[in-house]
Structures are given as structure tokens and as C-alpha cells.
Design an enzyme around this catalytic site. Structure first.
Site, PDB file in Angstrom:
ATOM      1  N   ASP A 101      -9.151  -4.657  -6.058  1.00 55.65           N
ATOM      2  CA  ASP A 101      -8.803  -3.724  -4.984  1.00 55.65           C
ATOM      3  C   ASP A 101      -9.680  -2.483  -5.099  1.00 55.65           C
ATOM      4  O   ASP A 101      -9.505  -1.662  -5.991  1.00 55.65           O
ATOM      5  CB  ASP A 101      -7.321  -3.351  -5.099  1.00 55.65           C
ATOM      6  CG  ASP A 101      -6.791  -2.648  -3.864  1.00 55.65           C
ATOM      7  OD1 ASP A 101      -7.589  -2.013  -3.154  1.00 55.65           O
ATOM      8  OD2 ASP A 101      -5.572  -2.717  -3.623  1.00 55.65           O
ATOM      9  N   SER A 114       0.846  -1.193   0.000  1.00 53.60           N
ATOM     10  CA  SER A 114       0.000   0.000   0.000  1.00 53.60           C
ATOM     11  C   SER A 114       0.884   1.248   0.000  1.00 53.60           C
ATOM     12  O   SER A 114       1.667   1.446  -0.923  1.00 53.60           O
ATOM     13  CB  SER A 114      -0.963  -0.037   1.191  1.00 53.60           C
ATOM     14  OG  SER A 114      -1.968   0.929   1.071  1.00 53.60           O
ATOM     15  N   HIS A 165      -7.697  -5.264  -1.432  1.00 56.02           N
ATOM     16  CA  HIS A 165      -6.445  -4.653  -0.993  1.00 56.02           C
ATOM     17  C   HIS A 165      -5.636  -5.587  -0.082  1.00 56.02           C
ATOM     18  O   HIS A 165      -4.410  -5.511  -0.035  1.00 56.02           O
ATOM     19  CB  HIS A 165      -6.742  -3.340  -0.274  1.00 56.02           C
ATOM     20  CG  HIS A 165      -5.553  -2.459  -0.097  1.00 56.02           C
ATOM     21  ND1 HIS A 165      -4.733  -2.069  -1.142  1.00 56.02           N
ATOM     22  CD2 HIS A 165      -5.031  -1.877   1.013  1.00 56.02           C
ATOM     23  CE1 HIS A 165      -3.773  -1.286  -0.688  1.00 56.02           C
ATOM     24  NE2 HIS A 165      -3.922  -1.163   0.622  1.00 56.02           N
TER      25      HIS A 165
END
Length: 727
Positions: A672, A597, A704
Site C-alpha cells: 500500500d 481507509s 490500497h
């Protein structure tokens, strides 16, 4: 950082080096043990709810595969009664909630996640006196069913509309009628509020149960994001409203429904509709609703007091900042009883501290002070005149629980045991449950009284501690170093169990690095940390460094990255790698970095900008341009792209692909909904245009977290192999 960390690390190292840590019969930390078997995951105590008389709390446990809610005596820590038995009910529920009188319970089953925090489920209402069980909405899935404080009603959201059921008459009332997918949401958060303001339910009962305050989201003008779900002959399109930086947000308003009058009153939140309304709180008088208002750039926070009858508001308190106001999304706002004002936290003196105000917004006093942060306002005991909070006073690497008088005197440390503590305090402030751990001690769950006296250990994870003796590993060592400009940064290091200071080892750095985050903490590791231990068992040194912009060290340190995300953070990770390269036992030609991320954003930049320092990088689900990310998070730190285009573009990995010279692995899930697969597509396109070779892998339909079925094993096996092949 306090010196005892280094002493602790040294002693642990010596202990493990000279005893069982290097025993020939100890097991090697395998990838299977870490990922498939979850050997190192600690047990905890599930579903703890404090009960009204303060003498008991309830807990959810599984008995022969069925849920059971038991009542536990606080003084003795012993189970006294089974309150709800899933086997007897024939219901495999996963969560429960009592009404204030504890005469009824809402049971949740067949929970279906929507996004990160939002769910819908089947709800049953159990009468604890008669044992009768009532299924709400005839078994249709609904969201956030909540009993009213007067025990007479239950409110919930269904298909974007707010309802309540009168339990006496069995009459269902539809409070709103305009709810529609991708248009209007009543009583539940939209995607961006859920993700960035940590909320899903967006309605609240007044204390007398006669009013429902709720947020209405009009997201008709919000741009639609499209994802494809793969698997069928023709892929299915998933459309949802996602406001990217600089684009239109939902128009939000707060409504108050009066049950007796059957009327809805709109709260006056000002002429500007391009705002955020992330929190609201009912006052004791059942007529006043406190509303938190943020402007679009989040550099001004206002506390409005609304009259629920007229909707008129008064701006009680405002706070502004040259960067952004640290609005307390973790609900660090408490009304004091008897009209004695309210308590909240602020960073206005440079560190987050607790302040008391009267009901006109006038400052009464600053309750806590010092070069450390209050991370959570836990409770206020108004009768005893005490405030309970968690802070970084012992160390930014730890969290500890304190009490202090409302007048700012007689501060007391309630958790002297080293480590990171998380607190669940009883509503009457007489007891608390402390869940804490260190890098060498797995989770401990302890019941204590308000003075910090231990009553009972609820979970000691002794079995896990015994299990760990079977494996050869060295725990994290903490260190700090100074960058060129003199900034001190904290880090941790995991060394191979066969570490020999006369040899050199490759290093893999792990980074997140986003605003307010922390990786360097004195707590028991997650699965990711134990994967790092597996890599150490394979001969790698693993290091984590918290760069500028991370949390636990005050406003200036955290806000230093404002308006140019990526610049200072990347400089610090490169500086960390150069510091490591000078250590005699580090192979300077074999330093890699990875992250997920924000960490994937960081690892991408680090390899490109620091191409002379890093050999390899792995980026999982990375942001590659902040133009692709959502409004609330991104604009808080960068303003809008219209106001600050350079802040968005100067440190986008897409604009640095020509500097890529090392090994690069890019991984993303196509499903995602948070950091869209679009980020990786754009980066791949730029890498191809720059004629750069790289490796990439995508996970169909994974979100995600990239999990489900065999996914986690597949991912970590691939990452492990890449480290071994490329570092």
C-alpha cells in the site's frame, strides 16, 4: 432530506414484499454472484469524446475483441462512420484522443499504472487522412502524450523530463534535462499531488501551441519511504518520495517554455517556497497564465495572473478561511471569452456557489445562491449567457444538472428524474450526456439537448434490471435521526428480504466518514454495496450513516471536524448505533462496524471508544495515526503535527488500544503506497503491548485497493466469514 425518500423506500418495500421479492423461486444473493460473477455491475458507454462541429460525438467500443472508434450523430443517436479500426491497424489500443482539427489521433496501448492516476504507455499517432501510423519514442513507454492546439506538435513526459515532437519536421525537442527519479520531475505530478490534488499530467499547451507551461517538482529534500516487494529469493526494495505530515514537501515552480525562442521563463510565485501550485489555466490571449497558489496550511488561496514573457505575476484574487479554503480541485475555474472575466466557485457564504469576477479580480456577482451546494461547474455558454452546473438543491443525497443565466436569473432544472446525475457536456454547450441512477434503477445513460429534451437512451441496462428480478433482495431505505446535540444525520438501511418486524436482527454498520465524503446517496450500488446485500440475504441488517464532516450539507457541517479528526465522527457513529439499538427489530448486543481507509480508521476508533456499543469491528487498510499520512490531505484538516500535536494523537487508535474489548479484524496490503502498512504494524504493536487479542491478515504486495487475481474474492470471503463468526 426531502420526505419523498421515505415514501419511495416504503413503496419499494411494499412492492417487493408483496410481489417477486419474496417469491420462493427467486435466487438468493450469493457471494459468488456479487464478487466473482459481478452480476450487478451495470454497463456504461465507454470513451465518449465530443467532436468539433457539435453534430457528432465519438465512442470507443469493442468489436470481435478489437477496439473501434465510431462517430455518432447527435441528432439521431445513430452510428455514422467507423473512424478508427483497431483490427485494421493491428493495434489493440485502450484510449484515444483527437487533435483539435480531428485530422490526427493519439492511440494509447499497453498502459502500465504507476500509482493511482499516473501511467506510462506506448503511444501511436494516427493520421486519419492517410491512415499512416507512427509509433512515438520507438515504442518506449512515455506518459501523457498530448497534441498541441495548432496540430503541429505532441508533448509528453519520459523519465521525468518534458519533450515535444514537431510533426512537420519530425524533430524531437527535449525541453528539460534535469529530470531524475526521486529528485526532479518535470511536467508530471509527484506522489502527493497525484493523490491529493487529483492530477498526474502537469504540463499544458497554450491555445496557439507556441508555449508549454509545466510544473517542476524538486523533491530532493522530501523523505524517502521504503516498501518491500515480496516474491523473489531476496525481496526487492521500492523507494519513493512521500512527504508525511509535518515533513518537507517538494519545492514546486512553474516554468513556461517558449518554442520559438527556445527559452524557459520561471513564473514568480512569491518568496515562500513552502506552498502548493495545484492548477494553472491559459487565458485567450496566449500570454496570460492563471496560477492557483495555496499556502502550506491551505487556509489561503490566491489566483495569480502571470505574464508568460516576463514571469511577473499579479495577485488577482485571494480567499482566506479560519479552517481551510475549499480549493476546487475539480477545475471549477473558467475564463470567459472577450475579456469578460472569469468564473469560479467558493464556500464563502457557507455553501459552495458560483461567482463571476472581472480580470482585475473584482466581484461582478454571485450567480447561484441558497442553502445547497454547487458540486461541479460544468460549462459556460458565453453567447447565450448561461452557466451549467451540478448541485445538491433537490437533496444532499442526489446530484442534479441546472442551467442559469449569468445574471443569476432563469434557473432551470435539466434533470428532473430522481437520482444522482453525472454530466458530460459538449464543448459548444448544445448537448449533454447524462449518466444517472437510483438505489432501485441501475445506470441510465441518456443523450439530451441543452434544454433537457431527451434525444436517445444510450444505455438503459434493461438486461440487468431483468436479471435483478431473479434475485430476492430489498433496496436501501433512507432515514434520518438526531444526535444528543440535535444534529440531524442521514443514513440508509438494508433489511433482510425475509424481514419480520417482530424479530430481532444483528446490524453491521459501514462507514467511511472522511471530510467531504458521502456514503448515503440515492444511486446504484458498487460491488461493496451488493456485498452488503449478500449479508442482508444472510440475515443481517446493514446500515450506513454520514457523520459530521461529510459532504453535501454546506461548509459548517463539513468543516466541523477541523483540527480534531475522529472526535465528532466517532461520536456520531456511536450515536447512530445507539439509535439503532433502540429499534424493536435490532439486536442491541450484536452491532458491528466496518470500513476501509478512513473508514478503517473510524471502525477501529468506534470499537475502542464505543466498546459498550459495538461487538465487532473490521478495519481494512486503516490510518492508525495521522502522523503517518501525507502532508496535503492531513494538514488541510489538522494543520501540522508541530502546530497541533493533540489533533494527531488524541484520536489515534494506537492511543486507545487499552479500550478494546470486542472482536477486531485488521487487514492491510503490504504494498500500500497510500496508507502504508506501517499504520497496521504500529497498531498491532500497541495492541500486543496492551495485551489485547485480535485477528489480522495481510495481503503481500497488494496496494490500497487490495485487488488482483483472486484477491478480491479472498478478501470478501474472509470478511463474510468474520461477520458470521463474530457478529
Amino acid at each position: 432530506m426531502k420526505r419523498y425518500y421515505k415514501i419511495q423506500a416504503f413503496l419499494v418495500y411494499v412492492l417487493l414484499f408483496t410481489t417477486s421479492g419474496l417469491a420462493q423461486d427467486n435466487k438468493k444473493l450469493t457471494l459468488e454472484a456479487v464478487i466473482k460473477d459481478q452480476v450487478f455491475a451495470p454497463k456504461t458507454v465507454q470513451g465518449i469524446n465530443w467532436m468539433k462541429d457539435g453534430k457528432y460525438y465519438s465512442s470507443l467500443k469493442l468489436v470481435a475483441g478489437f477496439p473501434q472508434v465510431v462517430r455518432i450523430n447527435v441528432a439521431t443517436g445513430e452510428e455514422s462512420e467507423v473512424l478508427i479500426d483497431g483490427r485494421e491497424l493491428g493495434l489493440n489500443f485502450s484510449n484515444y484522443a483527437f487533435n483539435p482539427e480531428e485530422s490526427m489521433a493519439l492511440l494509447t496501448s499497453e498502459v502500465e499504472p504507476i500509482y493511482r492516476r499516473s501511467t506510462k504507455a506506448i503511444y501511436h499517432l494516427l493520421d486519419l487522412k492517410t491512415g499512416s501510423l507512427k509509433e512515438l519514442e520507438n515504442g518506449d513507454k512515455i506518459s501523457y502524450a498530448t497534441l498541441s492546439p495548432d496540430n503541429q506538435k505532441v508533448a509528453y513526459v519520459k523519465e521525468n523530463n518534458l519533450y515535444y515532437l514537431d510533426l512537420k519536421t519530425n524533430n524531437k525537442v527535449q525541453v528539460t534535462r534535469d529530470g531524475a527519479k526521486n529528485a526532479i520531475i518535470n511536467g508530471a505530478a509527484d506522489w502527493v499531488y497525484e493523490e491529493e490534488f487529483s492530477m498526474s499530467k502537469a504540463f499544458f499547451w497554450s491555445n496557439d501551441g507556441n508555449k508549454l507551461a509545466y510544473i517542476r517538482f524538486d523533491e530532493r529534500e522530501v523523505p524517502v519511504f521504503n516498501m518491500q516487494k515480496w516474491g523473489a529469493l531476496y525481496p526487492e526494495d521500492e523507494h519513493f518520495k512521500y512527504p508525511k505530515a509535518g515533513e518537507k514537501n517538494a519545492i514546486v515552480s512553474i516554468q513556461i517554455y517558449n518554442l520559438e525562442k527556445e527559452q524557459t521563463q520561471t513564473v514568480d510565485t512569491g518568496a515562500d517556497t513552502d506552498i502548493y501550485l495545484p492548477r494553472m489555466y491559459w487565458a485567450e490571449d496566449n500570454n496570460t497564465l492563471a496560477v492557483i497558489r495555496l499556502n502550506r496550511l491551505q487556509n489561503q488561496m490566491d489566483i495569480l495572473f502571470a505574464d508568460s514573457q516576463t514571469g511577473e505575476t499579479k495577485n488577482i484574487l485571494s480567499e482566506t478561511s479560519d479552517t481551510y479554503v475549499d480549493m476546487d480541485y475539480n477545475d471549477n475555474f473558467l475564463f470567459l471569452p472577450n475579456g469578460d472575466g472569469f468564473i469560479g466557485t467558493s464556500e464563502k457564504d457557507g455553501f459552495k456557489h458560483v461567482y463571476q469576477y472581472d480580470l482585475e479580480g473584482k466581484l461582478i456577482r454571485q450567480i447561484t445562491k441558497g442553502d445547497w451546494e454547487v458540486t461541479e461547474l460544468v460549462a459556460v455558454d458565453s453567447k447565450a449567457g448561461k452557466v451549467y452546473y451540478v448541485s445538491t438543491e433537490q437533496s444532499p443525497l442526489e446530484r442534479h444538472f441546472y442551467s442559469i443565466n449569468l445574471n443569476g436569473k432563469k434557473k432551470k432544472l435539466l434533470t428532473p428524474q430522481e437520482g444522482t446525475h453525472s454530466i458530460n457536456m459538449s464543448p459548444d454547450q448544445q448537448y449533454y450526456i447524462d449518466a444517472y441512477s437510483t438505489v432501485t434503477q441501475p445506470l441510465q445513460v441518456v443523450l439530451s439537448d441543452k434544454e433537457g429534451k431527451e434525444i436517445k437512451v444510450l444505455e438503459d441496462n434493461n438486461a440487468l434490471q431483468e436479471k435483478m428480478k431473479e434475485y430476492a433482495y430489498l433496496p436501501k431505505e433512507f432515514f434520518d435521526f438526531k444526535t444528543i446535540d440535535g444534529t440531524s444525520l442521514n443514513g440508509y438501511m438494508i433489511k433482510p428480504v425475509t424481514f419480520d418486524p417482530s424479530k430481532t436482527y444483528p446490524v453491521l454498520m459501514y462507514v467511511y466518514g472522511g471530510p467531504g465524503s458521502q456514503n448515503v446517496m440515492n444511486n446504484w450500488g458498487s460491488t461493496r454495496d451488493w456485498w452488503h446485500q449478500h449479508l442482508a440475504a444472510e440475515g443481517y441488517i446493514v446500515v450506513g450513516i454520514d457523520n459530521r464532516g461529510t459532504g453535501g450539507r454546506g461548509r459548517d457541517f463539513k468543516h466541523s471536524t477541523y483540527n480534531q479528526l475522529g472526535k465528532l465522527e466517532t461520536e456520531d457513529q456511536i450515536a447512530g448505533a445507539k439509535y439503532l439499538a433502540e429499534l424493536p427489530y435490532v439486536d442491541a448486543s450484536r452491532i458491528g462496524i466496518w470500513g476501509w481507509s478512513y473508514g478503517g480508521y473510524m471502525s477501529s476508533l468506534a470499537l475502542m471508544i464505543g466498546n459498550e456499543t459495538f461487538k465487532t469491528a473490521m478495519a481494512v487498510a486503516p490510518v492508525t495515526s495521522w502522523r503517518y499520512y501525507d502532508t496535503i490531505y492531513t494538514e488541510r484538516f489538522l494543520q501540522t503535527p508541530q502546530l497541533n500535536p493533540a489533533g494527531y494523537d488524541d484520536f489515534s487508535p494506537i492511543n486507545h488500544v487499552n479500550k478494546l474489548y470486542g472482536n477486531f479484524l485488521l487487514v492491510h496490503g503490504t504494498g500500500d503506497d497510500n496508507v502504508h502498512f506501517q499504520n497496521s504494524v504500529a497498531l498491532v504493536d500497541a495492541l500486543i503491548a496492551a495485551d489485547k487479542q485480535f485477528d489480522s491478515f495481510y495481503y503481500p504486495n497488494r496496494n490500497h485497493g487490495i485487488h488482483g487475481g483472486n484477491t478480491t474474492w479472498n478478501l470478501y470471503k474472509m470478511l463474510t466469514n468474520y461477520v458470521k463468526d463474530k457478529l
